[in-house]
Enzyme design. Structure first.
Site, short mmCIF file in Angstrom:
data_model
loop_
_atom_site.label_atom_id
_atom_site.label_comp_id
_atom_site.label_asym_id
_atom_site.label_seq_id
_atom_site.Cartn_x
_atom_site.Cartn_y
_atom_site.Cartn_z
N HIS A 1 31.16 42.40 37.47
CA HIS A 1 30.99 43.95 38.20
C HIS A 1 29.90 44.53 37.52
O HIS A 1 29.96 45.33 36.82
CB HIS A 1 32.36 44.62 38.13
CG HIS A 1 32.52 45.84 38.68
ND1 HIS A 1 31.66 46.30 39.83
CD2 HIS A 1 33.15 47.13 38.41
CE1 HIS A 1 31.83 47.38 39.89
NE2 HIS A 1 32.80 48.01 39.13
N CYS B 1 32.19 53.30 40.17
CA CYS B 1 32.14 51.95 40.72
C CYS B 1 32.17 51.67 42.16
O CYS B 1 31.99 50.57 42.56
CB CYS B 1 33.52 51.03 40.22
SG CYS B 1 33.58 51.00 38.35
#
Lengths: 381, 381
Positions: free
Chosen positions: B329, B83
């Site tokens: 996200h 991430c």
């Protein structure tokens, strides 16, 4: 616009490339990296290594496989560019050093495709002109136009396979250690015309590692550091959909070679380069690379193949360790494995496959459809 | 060991972050990159852009999605660190410029997780202490020990969600434009204790792009370039198996923050940094980041949450655009989207969410289990 002579390779290591059923990715990473540590004289990696760049296509867990297996918690990023991933990871590491951000950087390429539950080069990334395709299919697309334009044929491909099988027998860590004849190659079962079994690289598991540092620091590690003369990447339109593609070349290699020679100051690669590792995922890919890399003119590969220019004892030995043909192609590892071989050749440590004179060495990775290419040129001071 | 003030951001662009069912990855890449071109005054990218670094976790075709959608065939590599991928791609681009290898480099982060056929944060990367786990599960692991040690509770998490939902309403390209109350957050259905629905970032599709160049060339593009003061990466042992982990912090953030502050010359981040985008995949991740980034002492986050230190009008506004909470996200895009927001804030172009004074801005990406962290600090000349 250059990093020539700013970065040096001070250590190289490589796992056995094979169907490593009894090893996981972490085992192979440890094999390659600890050999590279020892080669560089690094005994305290936590103090001596400042960052890690890794490359892997089939990683199950991501870069944590590298940090956890080595218990080395440093800035760690993964770099990816299809089958050119290994050389790309090396490129980014060299830029990190040349930028002055990190002094000494570990590069690890690895992959374990044999655990994916498929056999052979059976990945289908996307369609080719809207048909599903395997790498054997799309890399064969140049065969028909090339054979027609230049009068080459399957026997030229066979000679490349024979050469690489022979070279691979001299490399302790290669997968295939089996000499073959031209007849073996020509009579093998067909995979995707014109590629018979022996025209295709095997798939294997493997890992390779190199350690780079600032050129000015290299001699604190060893007396014979290898300098990075150039490392570049290039991309090209997808050849499957590029209306200007003539299927006689892979454009990304031509672009990368031009950039690499500019950076390294090379104007006659056939004379100046002493040994080369080129991306022989299929024999035709190696043949086209002779030309796309400027080792000879477009269409002239077949004469060089016939005369043995690229054999181990030829003017410019190509794939001195047997290439992807003999090592297989654990994708992220391949580009780094090529750099390991060039380091050994340049330092005169290549054993039975040592080429006569090696002061400048090239490695070449191609990836995608193919759409990307990375080239590294190493040399002695 | 620094690239401080060597690299400048000269253009920033961002697609709408949303469930972009009617757009593919290429559409979003084009949206973000052409906005960045226009922002930098680039009208001939083939001449003005020298290389591309991209980042994506869920890419279907690999980096060719970027070159083909932009019809821009330059050195192109993909960078990956879970991430933290977006900030990592930015880091590598900055190193390429600082190394003198490329002058002007495009950074593109993108992802389209909504097309994967799963909903919500339902990826299961690996087991946690040998149990299968989702991100909501493993990021919640700090809640019990942290709440016990420092007397914080779900209401502190709720205040973070309320703040980020409010900020997101002021960002034209955010996904969620919905103010919520503390009661809404506390009463929402439970996802993974202590995370209710509003404690979790949404999943969306999106792309973001920035263009960097050598600091010395930046004013040929614009009068108000933003300088890179620091960009770093750090890794830490897997917290799920690290015997020294106390589950009160994510170590990689602490290590990255220390390195970033050293590079940028910051010794009092709470006073010196004017706006920050931190990785709020879950509200608790934002809370821990206040402390792990040194904005306040370990355990002191709850007082700052109560006093509003990190609100848009507070001493150090955090997630001025609503963060992952409001934007969702799309993994590769997030770190680049944060940099876009900081560029807009520093240049006084953030509209209704503009913070009072912004001359130094931080962005923070965390990734893995979490095992990696990347931090970028930008500032005006």
């Amino acid at each position: 616009m250059s990093l020539k002579d700013k970065v040096a390779v001070i250590g190289a290591g490589c796992s056995k490339f094979a169907e490593n059923w009894t090893k996981n990715a972490e085992d192979m990473i440890v094999d390659a990296v600890f050999e590279a540590y020892a080669d560089a004289g690094i005994d305290d990696p936590d103090r001596q290594i400042d960052a890690i760049f890794c490359g892997s296509l089939y990683s199950a867990q991501g870069p944590v496989e590298v940090s956890e297996s080595l218990k080395l918690f440093k800035p760690l990023s993964s770099v990816y560019n299809y089958c050119a991933t290994g050389t790309e990871a090396f490129r980014v590491a060299c830029m990190a050093v040349a930028a002055g951000v990190h002094d000494t950087v570990l590069v690890v390429g690895y992959d374990k495709p044999k655990d994916r539950g498929v056999s052979g080069p059976s990945v289908s990334i996307r369609g080719v002109r809207d048909l599903p395709a395997t790498p054997a299919g799309w890399f064969a697309l140049c065969a028909k136009p090339y054979f027609k334009a230049f009068g080459a044929g399957r026997e030229h491909l066979a000679r490349i396979a024979v050469k690489n099988h022979a070279n691979g027998c001299l490399a302790p860590k290669s997968f295939l250690k089996k000499e073959i004849t031209i007849e073996d190659a020509l009579n093998a079962r067909m995979i995707s015309w014109p590629f018979g079994l022996y025209d295709c690289a095997a798939q294997t598991d493997g890992a390779a590692a190199v350690i780079v540092t600032r050129a000015s620091m290299a001699r604190t590690f060893r007396d014979d550091p290898v300098l990075v003369k150039a490392v570049v990447s290039a991309s090209a339109p997808n050849p499957h959909t590029d209306p200007d593609n003539d299927f006689l070349r892979w454009k990304a290699t031509e672009t990368a070679a031009a950039a690499a020679y500019r950076m390294a100051g090379i104007d006659d690669p056939f004379r100046q380069i002493d040994v080369a590792q080129v991306h022989d995922c299929f024999t035709l890919t190696e043949l086209l690379s002779y030309e796309d890399l400027g080792f000879c003119a477009k269409g002239a590969a077949k004469e060089h193949i016939e005369s043995g220019s690229f054999a181990l004892a030829g003017e410019l030995p190509v794939n001195s360790d047997g290439g992807l043909k003999s090592f297989g192609h654990p994708t992220g590892a391949t580009g780094v494995r090529m750099i390991v071989e060039n380091v050994l050749q340049l330092q005169g440590r290549a054993g039975a496959r040592q080429v006569a004179k090696a002061s400048l060495a090239l490695s070449h990775n191609i990836g995608g459809f193919p759409t990307g290419c990375a080239v590294a040129i190493l040399g002695m001071e």
